[in-house]
Design a protein around this motif. Sequence first.
Motif, mmCIF file in Angstrom:
data_model
loop_
_atom_site.group_PDB
_atom_site.id
_atom_site.type_symbol
_atom_site.label_atom_id
_atom_site.label_comp_id
_atom_site.label_asym_id
_atom_site.label_seq_id
_atom_site.Cartn_x
_atom_site.Cartn_y
_atom_site.Cartn_z
ATOM 1 N N TYR A 1 95.837 -81.070 52.539
ATOM 2 C CA TYR A 1 96.211 -82.120 53.489
ATOM 3 C C TYR A 1 95.003 -82.990 53.846
ATOM 4 N N PHE A 2 93.917 -82.344 54.230
ATOM 5 C CA PHE A 2 92.737 -83.102 54.651
ATOM 6 C C PHE A 2 91.890 -83.547 53.465
ATOM 7 N N GLN B 1 101.358 -89.194 50.884
ATOM 8 C CA GLN B 1 102.352 -88.289 51.480
ATOM 9 C C GLN B 1 102.754 -87.157 50.527
ATOM 10 N N VAL C 1 92.747 -87.085 52.073
ATOM 11 C CA VAL C 1 92.461 -88.271 52.879
ATOM 12 C C VAL C 1 91.331 -89.080 52.244
ATOM 13 N N TYR D 1 100.731 -85.285 49.015
ATOM 14 C CA TYR D 1 99.794 -84.183 49.250
ATOM 15 C C TYR D 1 99.736 -83.770 50.714
ATOM 16 N N GLN D 2 100.386 -84.540 51.559
ATOM 17 C CA GLN D 2 100.402 -84.190 52.979
ATOM 18 C C GLN D 2 101.802 -83.766 53.423
#
Length: 615
Positions: free
Chosen positions: A190-191, A268, A194, A270-271
């Motif tokens: 998630y992070f 989105q 970015v 990967y998140q």
Amino acid sequence: MRIKWFSLVRITGLVLVLTYHFFQTQFTGGFIGVDIFFTFSGFLITSLMVDEFARSDNFKLMAFYGRRFYRIVPPLFIAVLLVLPLTYLIDHDFVTDIGKQVAAALGFTTNYFEIATGGSYENKFIPHLFVHTWSLAVEMHFYILWGLIAWLVAKISRRLASGRRALTRFRWGLGLLTTAFAIESFVMMYFGAVGLKDFSPVYFSSLTHCFPFFVGGLIGVLSGIKAQGPIYRWTTAHCNPIIAGAVMLISFILLVALGDRMKFDALQTYQGGLLLATVLAGIMIYGARLLHDHTPNLKEPRWMTFLADVSYSVYLYHWPLYVIFSHMMVNWLAALLTTILSIILSALSYYVLEPVIAGKRAHVFGHTLTWRQLQLPVITAGVLLAVNTGVVVKNAPQLSTLEQNLWVSGIYQDIDKIGTTHEAVLAAVTPKKKQATPKGDQEKTPGVSIIGDSVTLGTRSYLGDHIANSNIDAEGDRTMNLAYKVMMNQQRSHTLRQYVVICIGTNALDDYEEQTMKIIHDLEPGHKLILMTPYNARADADWNSSKLAVLERRLPAKYKFITVADWGKIAAQHPEVFKGTDGVHFGGIRAGDILYAKVINQALQTAQKTPGKPA
């Protein structure tokens, strides 16, 4: 004990992956099929661990590793040996650096090899034949780590209790660890995603993409195979075949819908997108497990069992075969031939070669085959294929023709930049008589400044010889915001020429419109701007590069100093220029060089009749 309907889960994963690879621009999210495989593997392995502990009050680590080795390694070796002879059918560029690819595949490090080399299924140059083995690397890493952890948990559980209490502790230990590892891995993805433009590092990494295994493992702890958990026993007691079938069907439909909508280059994905696919896969697995128990008198169709059996090997064969065939024939025929040949080779591997290599008997159409019967032909073929592999690896180029072209062009560009900088410094230190010049009427340096990406870099030498008085600054992976910086630097140093050609767009980001308008607004008065539309043979209308081309074609109506060099339109009319390429680059193909320069020169002729940018 074979669980009926698990075959549907494996077939779903396989079909999604194949559809994605065959029709990438139409079915953009089919890569979630890999996450279905991951989730199923985590479920099955962990369930079998629980069953083994329940049966023997122990978990044998080396026996576990041995089973995984015989299931994964022999088919992979066979696939590599059988695929490489087919590379003689296509351009030699396709085996560029093949030795490292083979070593990474057989060493189960392809995922990190691809991260290090910038590889991807959407590679801009020559696709790696074994890039798909990244998933095997992640899977093997999971098996090694999870097997060791399960062995330690088993030892601790036996030391603290015995019998059913030990089994309960073993389940709890695995359950807590699968939950913790799944959360940790997803948070890292998630992070980690970015700020990335290329998401391959978080997609390929074992650390960020192992959460599906642990989600599947948690489901395996809860349900089990023979040693069923209390939650599963309660669920199956309150379920029936209709509910179980509906759970499978709904999750299948949602997975297909997700595969149709998801995109590899979207944040989105990967998140939350891959996590959603994993959860849906887990629900489908749980539904299949329930349906098995509620359909004791119903047999699984033989075709379904067969496809599930060969699914792993089909996965191994399909990608390199498709890369080869897709550069020899039209796409639909390449997809069909790839599927048929993959199934044939996979059946040979699964039902004949793998059993005899493991010292078992092979059963084919009612006939029993043993190692003694197959020893001579198998060894002979193996030696010949191994020799061929050595020959292919030894003769493989280290750089493809396109990469060599880009490398050489980059060197010449650096030399030219040194000369240009030298001239600019001399001009800056030479005293000049100041003259009052009305704002907006300044005369610009005659000539053409071309600012481009890797497509332009690949044909830089030809452009320099065939576009009069031109200065070319091109670089791979350049986006519109980076082109803006180059333009502004040249503008500040007074090296930006009267005609400014922007050949950017294949790598268009979501802010393509904003960055294009910055170029238009911040270009000094007196210049004439030429925008070259991008071309990508694979791009659909909803790709940023396609939308950028639409925007650029509209701009001359509003800004009279802008001219469009419609490479996107002209290139589409000449598919022969991109034969054997990635559909974007043509570096080294003379017909492409000629066509590219012609489009720019025609736009320059048109721009001569337009006014410069007003003050």
